[in-house]
Design an enzyme around this catalytic site. Structure first.
Site, short mmCIF file in Angstrom:
data_model
loop_
_atom_site.label_atom_id
_atom_site.label_comp_id
_atom_site.label_asym_id
_atom_site.label_seq_id
_atom_site.Cartn_x
_atom_site.Cartn_y
_atom_site.Cartn_z
N CYS A 30 14.03 -108.44 -43.05
CA CYS A 30 14.84 -109.50 -43.64
C CYS A 30 16.01 -108.93 -44.42
O CYS A 30 16.93 -109.65 -44.79
CB CYS A 30 14.02 -110.36 -44.58
SG CYS A 30 12.63 -111.13 -43.77
N CYS B 142 16.95 -115.09 -52.57
CA CYS B 142 16.84 -113.88 -53.42
C CYS B 142 16.17 -114.20 -54.74
O CYS B 142 15.43 -113.38 -55.29
CB CYS B 142 18.23 -113.30 -53.69
SG CYS B 142 19.05 -112.68 -52.22
#
Lengths: 394, 142
Positions: free
Chosen positions: B34, B103
């Site tokens: 990712c 995030c």
């Protein structure tokens, strides 16, 4: 000392002084509509004709084979949709391309698939190359068009266009090439290289954004993409972007006149840059090491992510790009880097520097001074690098 | 990508970066596929997070969210740290671009993962206290 270094010429290029000077009069006194009859209109018309000749000369085409568009993407859309929709009438519903094309081609292909066309995406090798044999093997009874990029925008690989052109001509299949990255960087001759259609874009060769062109060889049957007035000999409607067309003509003439010097200059910057960056441990060069665009450097640094590298470069005045997911706005890294077989995590750590005519060896040296500490800094805080380093010790 | 001043500050001057040799809770979330991995080191004493460090492989936002998360939990009790939400991380950074919200989720999960490790080391089942920590796919579904 901090400098400003623009090393993203594959994304766009600065408008050159010469081009700016050539185009400005058409935003000032020379604003006439080229379709009108009075003097300032006739002057605009003449300027367009003149620019068309320059574009044609750069490609060894006839001026009547050059059609101005708003950008490279429009040229790509027109070439693919315009010919396939026409060829469908003859039962030809198949086209061949590669899996590393620009999205202007790939997404146009996807749109054509929704219309019922079939597309073969040739897989490239680890350098981003395909062979003419792959194309030959993919051609079927109902293949109408082969569209293969001249050179890849991300990894700089130059594809075997003359060979594919010869093959397509022999097999009677129309051949289009997206040459947006190639024009201005490589010698192109549409006649000698058997190219039927070619897309190009002004802003990649020091002309402004908003102007492109499609070369269509005489005799190629293609439907209009934009219907309306009789501009571009009735093939592409819309009042001409006179200043943009003049700029493109000036820019392409300029690059053609100095092509060899330009290639030599950019290749020298590229080679020095690649040589030095590969001295950093756990790095790899992406793209063909030999058949490569003059200004293209694409390197993966293991253990770090591209966007953070770009942000730190930007803080040091350096403009570059990356194939990481975080810069593409999607979750996957660049389709080109995945197509050449890079693992996701290596693709995330890629950096593209594309050197242009205005760059100097001092620019390259500045990058070579700034970049290694950035790599080191990001690696020192990367748990992925920690693992890589640990596995190396074993 | 347009980042807030706060994000740029935490990215260029990350707080509490590095490792903690006497950490008693270490958590790692994300995966290299990712493009982001966060590793959190916690030193917990008497139910309070006395010290914290992080290491992150990822984009500017991943580094900034890790950094701010360490500031938010340092000196906090474990209970307080467990209440840290990704939303709080986003707010503390004066916002994040929509594509970077994951995030902040990763930062929240990294803290929880380190606390889970702490409980496991104490011989305590962390699941009833910390809950399940979503995997990477879950974070990308945000």
């Amino acid at each position: 000392m901090k400098r400003f270094v623009y090393a993203d010429n594959a994304a766009t290029t600065p408008v050159s002084e010469q081009v700016l000077e050539a185009l400005l009069p058409y935003y000032k006194s020379g604003y006439g509509n080229p379709s009108s009859v009075y003097s300032i209109a006739r002057e605009a018309k003449t300027a367009i004709d003149d620019a068309r000749k320059k574009v044609a000369a750069a490609l060894n085409a006839d001026p009547t084979e050059i059609y101005f568009t708003s950008c490279g993407s429009e040229a790509d859309n027109w070439a693919l949709k315009g010919t396939m929709r026409q060829l469908a009438k003859k039962g030809k519903r198949h086209l061949i391309t590669t899996n590393i094309e620009h999205h202007a081609i790939l997404h146009t292909c996807a749109a054509l698939e929704k219309e019922g066309f079939e597309v073969t995406y040739l897989p490239v090798d680890h350098n981003g190359q395909i062979t003419p044999q792959q194309v030959a093997d993919a051609i079927r009874e109902d293949t109408g068009l082969v569209s293969i990029m001249y050179a890849n925008n991300e990894i700089g690989t130059i594809l075997p266009i003359p060979e594919i052109g010869a093959l397509c001509r022999e097999r009677g299949v129309c051949f289009h090439t997206d040459a947006v990255q190639a024009v201005g960087n490589l010698a192109i001759d549409v006649k000698a290289q058997n190219i039927d259609m070619l897309s190009l874009s002004g802003h990649k060769l020091n002309a402004p954004k908003g102007i492109g062109a499609l070369y269509i060889r005489k005799g190629i049957a293609i439907q209009n993409f934009l219907d309306g007035g009789g501009q571009e000999r009735g093939r592409r409607a819309g009042t001409e972007n006179v200043a943009g067309i003049v700029a493109l003509g000036t820019a392409i003439e300029e690059v053609s006149l100095h092509l060899e010097e330009r290639i030599a200059h950019e290749s020298a910057l590229r080679d020095h840059c690649i040589l030095e960056l590969l001295k950093i441990p756990r790095t790899r060069l992406n793209g063909d090491p030999v058949r490569r665009l003059p200004g293209n450097v694409n390197i993966s640094f293991e253990g770090i992510e591209g966007e953070s590298m770009l942000m730190l470069l930007d803080m040091n005045g350096i403009c570059a790009s990356s194939g990481s997911a975080c810069t593409s706005g999607s979750l996957d890294p660049s389709h080109v880097l995945l197509a050449i077989g890079l693992p996701h995590e290596v693709a995330h750590g890629s950096l593209r520097l594309s050197w242009g005519v205005q760059n100097t060896m001092e620019d390259v040296d500045y990058v070579l001074e700034v970049l290694p500490p950035i790599i080191e800094r990001l690696r020192s805080m990367s748990p992925l690098w920690e693992k890589i380093a640990a596995s190396e010790k074993q | 990508m347009v980042y807030s001043e706060k994000v740029l500050d935490h990215f260029s001057n990350p707080r509490n970066v590095g490792e903690l040799s006497d950490a008693n809770g270490i958590g790692e979330v994300g995966n290299p596929q990712c493009g982001d991995i966060m590793k959190m080191y916690l030193k917990i004493e008497d139910g309070v997070i006395r010290d914290v460090r992080f290491k992150t492989f990822g984009c500017g936002a991943a580094i900034a969210t890790s950094s701010i998360a360490t500031e938010l939990v340092k000196g906090a009790t474990v209970e307080e740290a467990l209440k840290l939400t990704n939303q709080a991380v986003v707010e503390a950074l004066d916002g994040l671009p929509p594509v970077k919200i994951h995030c902040s989720v990763l930062a929240e999960q990294a803290i929880k993962s380190a606390i889970s490790d702490y409980y496991s080391r104490q011989g305590i089942d962390p699941v009833p206290i910390v809950g399940e920590i979503g995997d990477c796919d879950a974070c990308h579904a945000h």
